[in-house]
Design an enzyme around this catalytic site. Structure first.
Site, mmCIF file in Angstrom:
data_model
loop_
_atom_site.group_PDB
_atom_site.id
_atom_site.type_symbol
_atom_site.label_atom_id
_atom_site.label_comp_id
_atom_site.label_asym_id
_atom_site.label_seq_id
_atom_site.Cartn_x
_atom_site.Cartn_y
_atom_site.Cartn_z
ATOM 1 N N GLU A 77 7.914 -32.342 0.837
ATOM 2 C CA GLU A 77 8.422 -31.837 -0.447
ATOM 3 C C GLU A 77 9.912 -32.158 -0.515
ATOM 4 O O GLU A 77 10.690 -31.686 0.331
ATOM 5 C CB GLU A 77 8.224 -30.321 -0.577
ATOM 6 C CG GLU A 77 8.693 -29.805 -1.940
ATOM 7 C CD GLU A 77 8.657 -28.294 -2.076
ATOM 8 O OE1 GLU A 77 8.933 -27.574 -1.084
ATOM 9 O OE2 GLU A 77 8.365 -27.813 -3.187
ATOM 10 N N HIS B 148 5.869 -18.039 -8.733
ATOM 11 C CA HIS B 148 6.510 -17.360 -7.599
ATOM 12 C C HIS B 148 6.862 -15.939 -7.988
ATOM 13 O O HIS B 148 7.335 -15.696 -9.096
ATOM 14 C CB HIS B 148 7.809 -18.078 -7.188
ATOM 15 C CG HIS B 148 7.581 -19.415 -6.567
ATOM 16 N ND1 HIS B 148 7.349 -20.555 -7.300
ATOM 17 C CD2 HIS B 148 7.541 -19.784 -5.257
ATOM 18 C CE1 HIS B 148 7.176 -21.576 -6.472
ATOM 19 N NE2 HIS B 148 7.291 -21.142 -5.228
ATOM 20 N N LYS C 208 -0.343 -23.394 -7.706
ATOM 21 C CA LYS C 208 0.418 -22.888 -6.551
ATOM 22 C C LYS C 208 0.854 -21.451 -6.849
ATOM 23 O O LYS C 208 1.598 -21.199 -7.808
ATOM 24 C CB LYS C 208 1.632 -23.779 -6.286
ATOM 25 C CG LYS C 208 2.442 -23.329 -5.067
ATOM 26 C CD LYS C 208 3.621 -24.260 -4.824
ATOM 27 C CE LYS C 208 4.481 -23.763 -3.675
ATOM 28 N NZ LYS C 208 5.771 -24.431 -3.619
ATOM 29 N N LYS D 189 -2.450 2.276 18.997
ATOM 30 C CA LYS D 189 -3.515 2.340 20.008
ATOM 31 C C LYS D 189 -4.403 3.580 19.850
ATOM 32 O O LYS D 189 -5.573 3.549 20.223
ATOM 33 C CB LYS D 189 -2.907 2.314 21.420
ATOM 34 C CG LYS D 189 -2.457 0.928 21.857
ATOM 35 C CD LYS D 189 -1.995 0.937 23.304
ATOM 36 C CE LYS D 189 -1.579 -0.448 23.741
ATOM 37 N NZ LYS D 189 -1.135 -0.493 25.137
ATOM 38 N N ASP E 160 -6.062 -2.501 29.409
ATOM 39 C CA ASP E 160 -4.851 -2.236 30.212
ATOM 40 C C ASP E 160 -5.240 -1.604 31.543
ATOM 41 O O ASP E 160 -4.668 -1.916 32.593
ATOM 42 C CB ASP E 160 -3.923 -1.239 29.483
ATOM 43 C CG ASP E 160 -3.123 -1.904 28.371
ATOM 44 O OD1 ASP E 160 -2.900 -3.121 28.446
ATOM 45 O OD2 ASP E 160 -2.738 -1.180 27.423
ATOM 46 N N ASN F 121 7.711 12.359 35.049
ATOM 47 C CA ASN F 121 8.164 11.872 33.741
ATOM 48 C C ASN F 121 9.474 12.527 33.347
ATOM 49 O O ASN F 121 9.751 13.674 33.714
ATOM 50 C CB ASN F 121 7.096 12.178 32.679
ATOM 51 C CG ASN F 121 7.372 11.445 31.376
ATOM 52 O OD1 ASN F 121 7.698 10.256 31.402
ATOM 53 N ND2 ASN F 121 7.285 12.138 30.262
ATOM 54 N N THR G 154 10.443 13.616 30.410
ATOM 55 C CA THR G 154 10.103 14.861 29.712
ATOM 56 C C THR G 154 8.992 15.525 30.524
ATOM 57 O O THR G 154 7.814 15.138 30.443
ATOM 58 C CB THR G 154 9.627 14.559 28.275
ATOM 59 O OG1 THR G 154 10.597 13.699 27.672
ATOM 60 C CG2 THR G 154 9.463 15.813 27.453
ATOM 61 N N ARG H 197 5.616 16.613 29.099
ATOM 62 C CA ARG H 197 4.684 15.533 28.744
ATOM 63 C C ARG H 197 3.947 15.048 29.992
ATOM 64 O O ARG H 197 2.761 14.700 29.940
ATOM 65 C CB ARG H 197 5.482 14.400 28.104
ATOM 66 C CG ARG H 197 4.649 13.525 27.224
ATOM 67 C CD ARG H 197 5.530 12.530 26.493
ATOM 68 N NE ARG H 197 4.708 11.508 25.883
ATOM 69 C CZ ARG H 197 5.088 10.265 25.671
ATOM 70 N NH1 ARG H 197 6.305 9.885 26.022
ATOM 71 N NH2 ARG H 197 4.281 9.399 25.107
HETATM 72 P P1 NAP Z 1 5.515 4.607 25.798
HETATM 73 O O1 NAP Z 1 4.162 5.105 25.474
HETATM 74 O O2 NAP Z 1 6.555 4.625 24.739
HETATM 75 O O3 NAP Z 1 6.069 5.434 27.071
HETATM 76 C C1 NAP Z 1 7.377 5.248 27.543
HETATM 77 C C2 NAP Z 1 7.600 6.071 28.804
HETATM 78 O O4 NAP Z 1 8.885 5.724 29.297
HETATM 79 C C3 NAP Z 1 7.598 7.586 28.559
HETATM 80 O O5 NAP Z 1 7.038 8.226 29.668
HETATM 81 C C4 NAP Z 1 9.098 7.897 28.458
HETATM 82 O O6 NAP Z 1 9.403 9.209 28.875
HETATM 83 C C5 NAP Z 1 9.661 6.922 29.475
HETATM 84 N N1 NAP Z 1 11.061 6.630 29.228
HETATM 85 C C6 NAP Z 1 11.577 5.958 28.164
HETATM 86 N N2 NAP Z 1 12.935 5.869 28.306
HETATM 87 C C7 NAP Z 1 13.247 6.502 29.458
HETATM 88 C C8 NAP Z 1 14.475 6.741 30.137
HETATM 89 N N3 NAP Z 1 15.640 6.296 29.649
HETATM 90 N N4 NAP Z 1 14.428 7.396 31.324
HETATM 91 C C9 NAP Z 1 13.260 7.826 31.844
HETATM 92 N N5 NAP Z 1 12.057 7.642 31.226
HETATM 93 C C10 NAP Z 1 12.058 6.982 30.061
HETATM 94 O O7 NAP Z 1 5.456 3.083 26.301
HETATM 95 P P2 NAP Z 1 4.257 2.309 27.031
HETATM 96 O O8 NAP Z 1 3.378 1.667 26.024
HETATM 97 O O9 NAP Z 1 3.634 3.172 28.041
HETATM 98 O O10 NAP Z 1 5.061 1.096 27.713
HETATM 99 C C11 NAP Z 1 6.008 1.360 28.723
HETATM 100 C C12 NAP Z 1 6.481 0.066 29.385
HETATM 101 O O11 NAP Z 1 5.402 -0.646 29.940
HETATM 102 C C13 NAP Z 1 7.168 -0.915 28.452
HETATM 103 O O12 NAP Z 1 8.274 -1.432 29.129
HETATM 104 C C14 NAP Z 1 6.140 -1.996 28.232
HETATM 105 O O13 NAP Z 1 6.720 -3.264 27.987
HETATM 106 C C15 NAP Z 1 5.406 -2.001 29.543
HETATM 107 N N6 NAP Z 1 3.994 -2.435 29.410
HETATM 108 C C16 NAP Z 1 3.565 -3.451 30.196
HETATM 109 C C17 NAP Z 1 2.246 -3.852 30.123
HETATM 110 C C18 NAP Z 1 1.758 -4.995 30.955
HETATM 111 O O14 NAP Z 1 0.680 -5.524 30.669
HETATM 112 N N7 NAP Z 1 2.447 -5.384 31.996
HETATM 113 C C19 NAP Z 1 1.347 -3.209 29.258
HETATM 114 C C20 NAP Z 1 1.816 -2.143 28.489
HETATM 115 C C21 NAP Z 1 3.149 -1.757 28.586
HETATM 116 P P3 NAP Z 1 9.439 10.450 27.830
HETATM 117 O O15 NAP Z 1 8.041 10.970 27.786
HETATM 118 O O16 NAP Z 1 10.413 11.370 28.428
HETATM 119 O O17 NAP Z 1 9.895 9.879 26.507
#
Ligand code: NAP
Length: 489
Positions: free
Chosen positions: A29, A109, A134, A278, A314, A369, A371, A374
């Site tokens: 284009e 558009h 288009k 999820k 997972d 954890n 928190t 939690r």
């Molecule tokens: P999520 O549900 O948001 O959970 C996050 C967790 O991290 C919570 O327990 C949170 O604690 C804690 N957290 C966050 N910031 C923090 C800090 N500054 N200090 C201490 N704890 C802290 O997330 P998710 O889905 O479980 O994923 C978590 C991680 O896993 C990510 O980095 C993601 O990339 C990785 N992951 C990897 C795979 C893989 O296939 N390898 C798959 C899934 C996820 P609170 O409860 O206190 O907020």
């Protein structure tokens, strides 16, 4: 078919880009509204592929600021110089007459929305004297794409139709699957002629766009955000390797309900599910696999003839990576995780999936954890212990698993744990995969621990998804190399 728009400001630059683009695209284009004084003879003399000449006025999102008379006469001149197509806006189509063999694209558009009356708009384009209609609108949500796909699905009239904007990006990839005549891709980043346009390299290398057709099965990632996902790279690479006619795209979705409607209506064959959907996706499924049900989260949905089934890959992905590191030998009755003292850092979605898997294998789990409440809630659901961070040193630990986001790019100097907790011989698994070596893993290695990063879990969960999606064995080595090489760059 893929069209590359030329958006250069000077004739010489436009000719250079035209030559480059002609090697990569099916159609070019020429956006002559971008060129201050377009030299149509010189430009069209260089064409080796079919060319569309467009001279878009400012009020239609273009750059042309001269008189309407001048604008139209440049288009007519392009036709007299045997441009293959000229593009004219729907509200001034009458101005274009006597264009010989040049074909007419009549375009509509909307840069703000996908209007409710797009079916009528499309109808009027088909009756305007156009050779090709288009229709380009702006998507403010995922289902705006579905309205456009519906038009492509139903019409016999040659039509180019897609949505602009971030929500509309998938329509630029998928419109050929629904019968769209062509889609636009930029020559390079920064050369886009409209919001949401992908580069020709991404179209070809990531999505294999030239090979998509009406038989292509559609898969994707349901989440928000999805922009930097590795999913399209790993799944499209695997489809290509296995010769599966399928494409995997990122579906940025705010509201699950209309998206699920689109999955059914358009026959999308399956999706991976990520944050924040999820849990919320579960109410729309016809059946949920027992592991996913007990975890309370689904990361994979398969559409089998309109029946939606949910799974959680997972959990087995993390457990099998850990078992491999612990040297599980085939045929052994007990998992090497049985009886191991495991500290699980975090209580989010992935902690929940891994905790259920560990419990099933007979590990002694302690949830730690930030928190605390939690953590206690998850420990009650799973049936295991919970503890505060400051009390970890009291524990006898075999395995530490980090499921928090601490240490993830860009905050790579952070670790969720003081290194004095790490002892020689412990297994330390950080599910983060960006960076490949987190501070926690570097500390652990320095203290003589056995370490595992998040790549194997990520690859395993994607491989299990591939198998659920296609019924074929996943090319796991290839999937691993795709991810590892992307993370190293
Ligand atoms: P999520 O549900 O948001 O959970 C996050 C967790 O991290 C919570 O327990 C949170 O604690 C804690 N957290 C966050 N910031 C923090 C800090 N500054 N200090 C201490 N704890 C802290 O997330 P998710 O889905 O479980 O994923 C978590 C991680 O896993 C990510 O980095 C993601 O990339 C990785 N992951 C990897 C795979 C893989 O296939 N390898 C798959 C899934 C996820 P609170 O409860 O206190 O907020």
């Amino acid at each position: 078919m893929i069209c590359i728009p030329i958006t250069a400001r000077q004739n010489s630059e436009a000719i250079a880009e035209l030559k480059k683009a002609s090697k990569l695209a099916d159609i070019i284009e020429l956006r002559i509204d971008y060129i201050e004084t377009p030299d149509l003879e010189a430009l069209l003399k260089e064409k080796t592929k079919p060319v569309i000449v467009t001279n878009r006025p400012k009020n239609q999102g273009g750059m042309f600021s001269g008189s309407e008379e001048n604008r139209i006469s440049l288009l007519k001149k392009a036709a007299s110089l045997k441009a293959d197509y000229i593009d004219i806006e729907h509200d001034c189509v009458e101005a274009i007459t006597d264009i010989g063999d040049t074909k007419l694209i009549v375009s509509y558009h909307d840069f703000d929305k996908t209007p409710g009356n797009i079916v009528e708009i499309h109808n009027s384009l088909t009756k305007s004297g156009a050779d090709i209609a288009k229709l380009v609108t702006f998507a403010n949500d995922i289902d705006d794409n579905f309205k456009v796909f519906d038009i492509l699905n139903k019409t016999d009239f040659p039509t180019i139709a897609f949505c602009m904007g971030e929500f509309g990006q998938i329509s630029r990839i998928l419109s050929p699957v629904f019968g769209g005549k062509l889609t636009f891709a930029s020559l390079a980043q920064g050369k886009e002629s409209a919001p949401g346009q992908l580069t020709i390299n991404d179209c070809n290398d990531v999505y294999g766009l030239p090979n998509l057709n009406s038989e292509t099965n559609i898969f994707g990632l349901l989440g928000n955000p999805v922009g930097h996902s590795m999913g399209p790279h790993i799944h499209n690479g695997a489809f290509r390797d296995r010769g599966v006619n399928a494409v995997y795209v990122p579906f940025k979705v705010e509201h699950v309900s209309p998206f699920i409607g689109g999955v059914i209506n358009l026959g999308i064959k399956g999706v991976s599910v990520t944050i924040p959907h999820k849990k919320s996706v579960m109410e729309f499924l016809d059946e949920i696999d027992p592991i996913a049900k007990s975890i309370g989260a689904v990361n994979t949905v398969v559409n089998c003839n309109g029946k939606l089934s949910g799974y959680n890959t997972d959990c087995p992905a993390a457990i099998s990576a850990l078992e491999r590191v612990l040297n599980n030998t085939n045929g052994e009755q007990n998992s090497p995780l049985t009886g191991k003292n495991v500290v699980l850092l975090g209580a989010g979605g992935s902690a929940r999936a891994i905790a259920y898997g560990l419990k099933e294998k007979g590990a002694n789990i302690t949830i730690v954890n930030r928190t605390y409440e939690r953590g206690v809630e998850l420990s009650n659901d799973v049936g295991c212990g919970a503890m505060r961070f400051e009390d970890i040193s009291q524990l006898k630990i075999d395995i530490i698993i980090n499921t928090t986001s601490v240490g993830m790019y860009p905050k790579i100097d952070e670790s969720p744990l003081d290194s004095h907790i790490l002892k020689e011989g412990m297994v330390v698994f950080d599910i983060i995969y960006n960076p490949l070596q987190t501070k926690l893993l570097i500390d652990a290695k320095n203290r003589g621990c056995i370490t595992l990063n998040g790549v194997e879990m990520f690859v395993n969960q994607a491989a299990l998804q591939f198998e659920l999606f296609t019924g074929q064995k996943a090319p796991i080595k290839l999937m691993d190399s795709i991810i590892t090489s992307r993370l190293k760059n």
